[in-house]
Design a protein around this motif. Structure first.
Motif, short mmCIF file in Angstrom:
data_model
loop_
_atom_site.label_atom_id
_atom_site.label_comp_id
_atom_site.label_asym_id
_atom_site.label_seq_id
_atom_site.Cartn_x
_atom_site.Cartn_y
_atom_site.Cartn_z
N ASN A 48 -16.59 12.33 59.66
CA ASN A 48 -17.49 11.28 60.15
C ASN A 48 -16.88 9.90 59.95
O ASN A 48 -17.52 8.98 59.45
N ASN A 49 -15.62 9.76 60.31
CA ASN A 49 -14.91 8.50 60.09
C ASN A 49 -15.07 7.58 61.30
O ASN A 49 -14.54 7.85 62.36
N LEU A 50 -15.83 6.49 61.16
CA LEU A 50 -16.07 5.53 62.23
C LEU A 50 -15.36 4.23 61.91
O LEU A 50 -15.59 3.62 60.87
N GLY A 51 -14.50 3.79 62.79
CA GLY A 51 -13.87 2.49 62.61
C GLY A 51 -12.46 2.56 62.04
O GLY A 51 -11.62 1.76 62.40
N ARG A 52 -12.21 3.49 61.14
CA ARG A 52 -10.87 3.63 60.56
C ARG A 52 -10.25 4.91 61.10
O ARG A 52 -10.57 6.00 60.66
N THR A 53 -9.38 4.79 62.06
CA THR A 53 -8.81 5.98 62.69
C THR A 53 -7.39 6.25 62.25
O THR A 53 -6.88 7.35 62.44
N ASP A 54 -6.73 5.27 61.66
CA ASP A 54 -5.33 5.42 61.25
C ASP A 54 -5.23 5.07 59.77
O ASP A 54 -5.02 3.92 59.41
N TYR A 55 -5.40 6.07 58.93
CA TYR A 55 -5.36 5.81 57.50
C TYR A 55 -4.69 6.99 56.79
O TYR A 55 -4.50 8.06 57.36
N ARG A 56 -4.34 6.78 55.55
CA ARG A 56 -3.73 7.84 54.75
C ARG A 56 -4.36 7.84 53.35
O ARG A 56 -5.03 6.88 52.96
N ILE A 57 -4.10 8.92 52.62
CA ILE A 57 -4.58 9.05 51.25
C ILE A 57 -3.39 9.14 50.31
O ILE A 57 -2.47 9.92 50.53
N GLU A 58 -3.40 8.32 49.27
CA GLU A 58 -2.41 8.39 48.21
C GLU A 58 -3.13 8.48 46.88
O GLU A 58 -4.36 8.32 46.81
N GLY A 59 -2.37 8.72 45.81
CA GLY A 59 -3.04 8.86 44.53
C GLY A 59 -2.15 8.54 43.36
O GLY A 59 -0.92 8.42 43.48
N LYS A 60 -2.77 8.39 42.20
CA LYS A 60 -2.09 8.16 40.93
C LYS A 60 -2.55 9.25 39.97
O LYS A 60 -3.75 9.50 39.82
N ASN A 61 -1.58 9.90 39.31
CA ASN A 61 -1.87 11.01 38.42
C ASN A 61 -2.46 12.20 39.17
O ASN A 61 -3.19 13.01 38.61
N VAL A 62 -2.18 12.28 40.46
CA VAL A 62 -2.61 13.42 41.27
C VAL A 62 -1.49 13.80 42.24
O VAL A 62 -0.65 12.98 42.59
N ILE A 63 -1.50 15.06 42.65
CA ILE A 63 -0.59 15.55 43.68
C ILE A 63 -1.45 15.87 44.90
O ILE A 63 -2.35 16.70 44.83
N ILE A 64 -1.21 15.16 46.01
CA ILE A 64 -2.02 15.31 47.21
C ILE A 64 -1.15 15.86 48.33
O ILE A 64 -0.11 15.29 48.65
N VAL A 65 -1.58 16.97 48.92
CA VAL A 65 -0.84 17.60 50.01
C VAL A 65 -1.77 17.70 51.21
O VAL A 65 -2.87 18.26 51.11
N ILE A 89 -6.00 4.18 52.44
CA ILE A 89 -5.21 3.04 52.92
C ILE A 89 -5.24 2.98 54.44
O ILE A 89 -4.91 3.97 55.11
N ASP A 90 -5.63 1.84 54.99
CA ASP A 90 -5.58 1.60 56.43
C ASP A 90 -4.13 1.29 56.80
O ASP A 90 -3.56 0.30 56.36
N ASN A 91 -3.52 2.16 57.62
CA ASN A 91 -2.10 1.97 57.97
C ASN A 91 -1.86 0.72 58.79
O ASN A 91 -0.84 0.04 58.63
N LEU A 92 -2.80 0.39 59.69
CA LEU A 92 -2.62 -0.76 60.56
C LEU A 92 -2.74 -2.07 59.78
O LEU A 92 -1.90 -2.97 59.91
N LEU A 93 -3.77 -2.18 58.96
CA LEU A 93 -4.02 -3.41 58.21
C LEU A 93 -3.28 -3.45 56.87
O LEU A 93 -3.28 -4.48 56.20
N LYS A 94 -2.70 -2.29 56.49
CA LYS A 94 -2.08 -2.16 55.16
C LYS A 94 -3.06 -2.57 54.07
O LYS A 94 -2.75 -3.32 53.16
#
Length: 208
Positions: A48-65, A89-94
């Motif tokens: 249900n993501n409205l408005g943010r179509t180009d984003y990624r997930i990163e983490g600290k003290n976690v392994i995300i695949v 993180i929004d890739n377009l707006l950083k």
């Protein structure tokens, strides 16, 4: 009508809602369980993501695949020394538009069952021979799998314990159970391995 951004995060047994209004850029975070267990493979699903179509997930003290199919992710914690943090993180707006923080703890204590009998219960059957290591219903970590590698059984009033390997009691152990006097205490310990563990030890006692 003003648009809102909703990201639904499903972490197996922990459901959190992040909402952000685009006009105020305010992030509201709520969660029912801000704890992650070390070694447990959590699934994160984004929907249900409205408005943010180009984003990624990163983490600290976690392994995300990222899953090869769909929009899901698998998350595993790195250690209990630091809190886990998940960044959206929004890739377009950083722009890091949301941060989730979780306390990281070791896996909860497991229970050792003899057949259907749990720690502290009466053995109404002396023929139960299967050993199980698992969580009770109050800990619904459903993806956990454990196996018994070795066990030792002793009974109060009997000097010599019986030991063995695998998840089934030996004939010698069953004979000891069969001949035990009523009122005796059965003590059972095992080494086990499985999800989020190396080789660990757990014990239970039963009444006859």
């Amino acid at each position: 009508m003003k648009k809102r951004l909703f990201i639904l995060i499903f972490l197996i047994n922990s459901v959190g809602l992040i909402a952000q209004t685009q006009d105020t850029n305010k992030v509201v975070i709520s969660t029912s369980n801000p704890i992650l267990y070390l070694g447990y493979p959590y699934q994160i699903e984004i929907g249900n993501n409205l408005g943010r179509t180009d984003y990624r997930i990163e983490g600290k003290n976690v392994i995300i695949v990222k899953d090869t199919l769909g929009d899901g992710y698998t998350l595993n914690c790195a250690s209990t020394e630091l809190d886990a943090e998940i960044y959206f993180i929004d890739n377009l707006l950083k722009d890091t538009f949301s941060i989730r923080r979780y306390q990281v703890e070791s896996m909860p204590k497991v229970e050792l069952f003899l057949g259907q009998f749990a720690d502290g219960e009466y053995l109404t059957s002396r023929t139960a021979d299967r050993l199980y290591v698992r969580y009770g219903p109050e800990i619904p970590l459903t993806k956990c799998k454990f196996k018994v590698d070795a066990w030792i059984l002793s009974i109060s009033g009997y000097n010599k314990p019986v030991s063995g390997s695998g998840e089934t009691l030996s004939e010698d152990a069953l004979a000891l159970l069969k001949n035990a006097k009523k009122g005796s205490i059965v003590m059972l310990s095992c080494k086990y391995s499985g999800t989020g563990t190396g080789i660990k030890v757990c014990s239970s006692s039963f009444k006859i």
